[in-house]
Each structure stands twice: as C-alpha cells, then as structure tokens.
Design a protein around this motif. Structure first.
Motif, mmCIF file in Angstrom:
data_model
loop_
_atom_site.group_PDB
_atom_site.id
_atom_site.type_symbol
_atom_site.label_atom_id
_atom_site.label_comp_id
_atom_site.label_asym_id
_atom_site.label_seq_id
_atom_site.Cartn_x
_atom_site.Cartn_y
_atom_site.Cartn_z
ATOM 1 N N HIS A 30 36.492 45.383 37.149
ATOM 2 C CA HIS A 30 37.078 44.944 35.862
ATOM 3 C C HIS A 30 38.502 45.494 35.658
ATOM 4 O O HIS A 30 38.908 45.793 34.533
ATOM 5 C CB HIS A 30 36.215 45.394 34.670
ATOM 6 C CG HIS A 30 34.748 45.076 34.814
ATOM 7 N ND1 HIS A 30 34.303 43.835 35.206
ATOM 8 C CD2 HIS A 30 33.643 45.827 34.624
ATOM 9 C CE1 HIS A 30 32.975 43.846 35.242
ATOM 10 N NE2 HIS A 30 32.551 45.037 34.910
ATOM 11 N N GLN A 31 39.236 45.613 36.732
ATOM 12 C CA GLN A 31 40.501 46.357 36.641
ATOM 13 C C GLN A 31 41.505 45.745 35.666
ATOM 14 O O GLN A 31 42.133 46.458 34.893
ATOM 15 C CB GLN A 31 41.142 46.483 38.034
ATOM 16 C CG GLN A 31 42.403 47.332 37.986
ATOM 17 C CD GLN A 31 42.902 47.745 39.345
ATOM 18 O OE1 GLN A 31 42.181 47.600 40.324
ATOM 19 N NE2 GLN A 31 44.109 48.264 39.400
ATOM 20 N N VAL A 32 41.659 44.422 35.707
ATOM 21 C CA VAL A 32 42.667 43.812 34.834
ATOM 22 C C VAL A 32 42.269 44.032 33.377
ATOM 23 O O VAL A 32 43.086 44.440 32.539
ATOM 24 C CB VAL A 32 42.808 42.310 35.135
ATOM 25 C CG1 VAL A 32 43.784 41.666 34.155
ATOM 26 C CG2 VAL A 32 43.257 42.079 36.575
ATOM 27 N N ARG A 33 40.988 43.785 33.087
ATOM 28 C CA ARG A 33 40.533 43.933 31.696
ATOM 29 C C ARG A 33 40.715 45.368 31.227
ATOM 30 O O ARG A 33 41.159 45.634 30.107
ATOM 31 C CB ARG A 33 39.053 43.525 31.580
ATOM 32 C CG ARG A 33 38.832 42.056 31.887
ATOM 33 C CD ARG A 33 37.356 41.683 31.986
ATOM 34 N NE ARG A 33 37.203 40.447 32.739
ATOM 35 C CZ ARG A 33 37.370 39.234 32.249
ATOM 36 N NH1 ARG A 33 37.635 39.067 30.977
ATOM 37 N NH2 ARG A 33 37.232 38.159 33.023
ATOM 38 N N THR A 93 35.778 35.335 34.938
ATOM 39 C CA THR A 93 37.073 35.118 35.599
ATOM 40 C C THR A 93 36.972 33.890 36.488
ATOM 41 O O THR A 93 35.941 33.671 37.141
ATOM 42 C CB THR A 93 37.448 36.352 36.457
ATOM 43 O OG1 THR A 93 37.426 37.510 35.629
ATOM 44 C CG2 THR A 93 38.822 36.199 37.094
ATOM 45 N N TYR A 143 47.051 37.648 39.126
ATOM 46 C CA TYR A 143 46.182 37.223 38.027
ATOM 47 C C TYR A 143 47.023 36.647 36.898
ATOM 48 O O TYR A 143 48.032 37.245 36.518
ATOM 49 C CB TYR A 143 45.371 38.410 37.497
ATOM 50 C CG TYR A 143 44.380 38.938 38.508
ATOM 51 C CD1 TYR A 143 43.100 38.406 38.593
ATOM 52 C CD2 TYR A 143 44.745 39.940 39.401
ATOM 53 C CE1 TYR A 143 42.197 38.869 39.538
ATOM 54 C CE2 TYR A 143 43.854 40.408 40.350
ATOM 55 C CZ TYR A 143 42.577 39.862 40.412
ATOM 56 O OH TYR A 143 41.692 40.322 41.351
ATOM 57 N N LEU A 165 35.017 38.446 41.710
ATOM 58 C CA LEU A 165 35.604 38.185 40.393
ATOM 59 C C LEU A 165 34.485 38.309 39.363
ATOM 60 O O LEU A 165 33.328 37.970 39.653
ATOM 61 C CB LEU A 165 36.195 36.772 40.339
ATOM 62 C CG LEU A 165 37.427 36.516 41.222
ATOM 63 C CD1 LEU A 165 37.804 35.035 41.203
ATOM 64 C CD2 LEU A 165 38.611 37.366 40.785
ATOM 65 N N ASP A 166 34.830 38.734 38.156
ATOM 66 C CA ASP A 166 33.842 38.804 37.079
ATOM 67 C C ASP A 166 33.325 37.409 36.753
ATOM 68 O O ASP A 166 34.009 36.412 36.996
ATOM 69 C CB ASP A 166 34.490 39.327 35.786
ATOM 70 C CG ASP A 166 34.986 40.748 35.914
ATOM 71 O OD1 ASP A 166 34.511 41.463 36.798
ATOM 72 O OD2 ASP A 166 35.861 41.120 35.112
ATOM 73 N N LEU A 207 41.105 34.998 32.232
ATOM 74 C CA LEU A 207 41.590 35.639 33.459
ATOM 75 C C LEU A 207 41.376 34.691 34.632
ATOM 76 O O LEU A 207 40.272 34.152 34.817
ATOM 77 C CB LEU A 207 40.828 36.959 33.670
ATOM 78 C CG LEU A 207 41.303 37.878 34.787
ATOM 79 C CD1 LEU A 207 42.792 38.202 34.661
ATOM 80 C CD2 LEU A 207 40.506 39.181 34.773
HETATM 81 N N1 URA Z 1 40.029 42.297 37.194
HETATM 82 C C1 URA Z 1 39.085 42.031 36.262
HETATM 83 O O1 URA Z 1 39.055 42.643 35.201
HETATM 84 N N2 URA Z 1 38.206 41.062 36.524
HETATM 85 C C2 URA Z 1 38.229 40.303 37.648
HETATM 86 O O2 URA Z 1 37.408 39.420 37.817
HETATM 87 C C3 URA Z 1 39.214 40.592 38.594
HETATM 88 C C4 URA Z 1 40.103 41.598 38.346
#
Ligand code: URA
Length: 253
Positions: free
Chosen positions: A196-199, A117, A144, A113-114, A212
């Motif tokens: 950083h997939q979610v971001r 996060t 998430y 995790l970042d 997050l």
């Molecule tokens: N996606 C993100 O951008 N950050 C995370 O820590 C996990 C998934």
C-alpha cells in the motif's frame, strides 16, 4: 540493454528461450548454455545472447519446444480484483484468465496491486522475471496516476524525493518523484514496492488516495488499446522494455 525494436524479428535470446520454455530460470539457463548443454541446429552454442527463432534447440539432447508467446501476460487489472490465489478473496485476477488461458497454478504475479488499484500487471511463469521486476535493489521505476482528496503538504514534492518514514517501517522510502498535476491529481514514480505504499505515502503527506492506476513499469506503458480486464501475451520486446535500466525513463514523467 538490447534495443526493443527488432527484438522479435531477430527471435529470442537463447537463455530467454529456455526460461520461457519453463526449463530453467534465466540465470540457470545461462549456466546450462555456458556448460555446453545446449545445441542450436546440432551445434553446441555457449552464447546465451544468441538469438533463435525457427532453429532446433536441444537441451542435453532433448528437444526444447518453441516457447510460443502465451506463457507470460500483460493484464490491464480492473478495480475490484484481488492479486491473490485465495478463492475466498474472489474476484481475483486469475478469474479474468479463464476465458483466454487454461487455469494455471504456475502463473506468478510480478508486483501486486491492491484490489482498489487498476493498471499494468505482469503474470508470468518465470520466477527470474518476477525477481527482476520486484527486487528493490533493481530500483525499477513504476509510475502511478493518483487521484486524491485533501491538501497535500506544501513541501510534499521534496519530502517524497527525500524519503518518508512510514508508520511501522524501519527505513524511509526510497526517493520518489511526485508531480502535482492539478487539484486532486498527481503522478508518483516509485522505485520500490512496499505494501500500500502510494496510499501510505499520500496519507503521510496529508491527503487520501481516492483512485490509483499504474500505467508504466520500467519503460513499458500499459497499452492504450488494452481494456480493463483484457490481457495479451508478453512479447520479448515488452520484456526488454519492462527491464529497461533505471534512468532511461526519467524524462517520461
Ligand atoms: N501502492 C499502493 O498503495 N497500492 C498499490 O496497489 C500499488 C502501490
């Protein structure tokens, strides 16, 4: 997938027992067992699914210590800690372990995790478990909870479901389930784990992630009573929930 309830009272699968004792990966353990290298109570056992708890287990005649809980951990990662071994990146999640666990060089992080996060993080010595939790081919769902600023595109939900081509990536993201929970709040379930997939996905959809938190992996929820920074041993039942087949948690969004 075996039922998670009752898994602990029946003990632990023999292949998991050897893997948790640090003697082999789970796959290697299955090979050793099938080759007849393992005895349970003095009898050769060729069934990796045999459950053991108090029995005497030997590998090529050497006693296999009971892999007591405590080799693998579930951590509620707080914001501000890096998933890194590099001391220059302190504070790191490994710094949270010191009070509870001897410093261990062999602990691996299964799905980073970042720093910014929070949420469910698995630390394990079992490379096989890391592989099973992180291999994109397994499509293990990770949920998430997202706080964001800005306006998401009107078609954000179908675009996330169809897959987004993110800057610098060669392939679009796998289908992801996006639910807008309210102004500036959403839930996203991914079945892969790019950096950083979610971001990056939110940015591609017109918004900026402000908070997050990962609260579920596979079928395992972050326990409500595990405070940020706290960890607990990963039980066999937890492992089974973590590795629950994709699809079994679909309705839990
Ligand atoms: N996606 C993100 O951008 N950050 C995370 O820590 C996990 C998934």
């Amino acid at each position: 997938m075996a039922s998670s309830t009752g898994g602990e009272s029946r003990g632990m699968r023999l292949d998991a027992w050897l893997a948790r004792a640090g003697l082999a990966s789970r796959r290697e353990a299955r090979g050793l067992i099938r080759r007849g290298a393992v005895t349970v109570e003095g009898e050769i056992c060729r069934d990796p699914a045999r459950h053991v708890r108090d029995e005497v287990v030997r590998l090529e005649e050497a006693l296999v210590e009971s892999p007591a809980e405590g080799r693998d951990f579930l951590l509620h990662k707080p914001i501000g800690y890096a998933c890194s071994r590099d001391e220059r990146e302190s504070p790191r999640v490994f710094d949270l372990l010191e009070a509870d666990v001897p410093r261990r060089r062999d602990l691996l992080i299964a799905g980073r995790l970042d720093r910014a996060t929070s949420g469910l993080l698995v630390l394990t010595t079992d490379g096989d478990l890391v592989h099973r939790l992180t291999h994109p081919g397994r499509k293990l769902p990770k949920r998430y909870r997202v706080g964001f600023d800005g306006e998401l595109a009107a078609d954000a939900v179908p675009r996330a479901r169809a897959g987004l081509l993110l800057a610098g990536d060669e392939r679009p993201t796998r289908p992801a389930e996006l639910v807008i929970e309210g102004p500036g709040r959403a839930t996203l379930v991914l079945r892969e784990g790019r950096t950083h997939q979610v971001r990056r996905m939110f940015r591609a959809l017109g918004a900026e992630v402000t908070t997050l938190h990962r609260d579920r992996v596979g079928d395992l929820d972050l326990p409500a009573d595990l405070a940020p920074g706290a960890l607990r041993p990963l039980s066999e039942a937890d492992r089974e929930r973590l590795l629950a087949e994709p699809g079994s948690s679909e309705s839990s969004l």
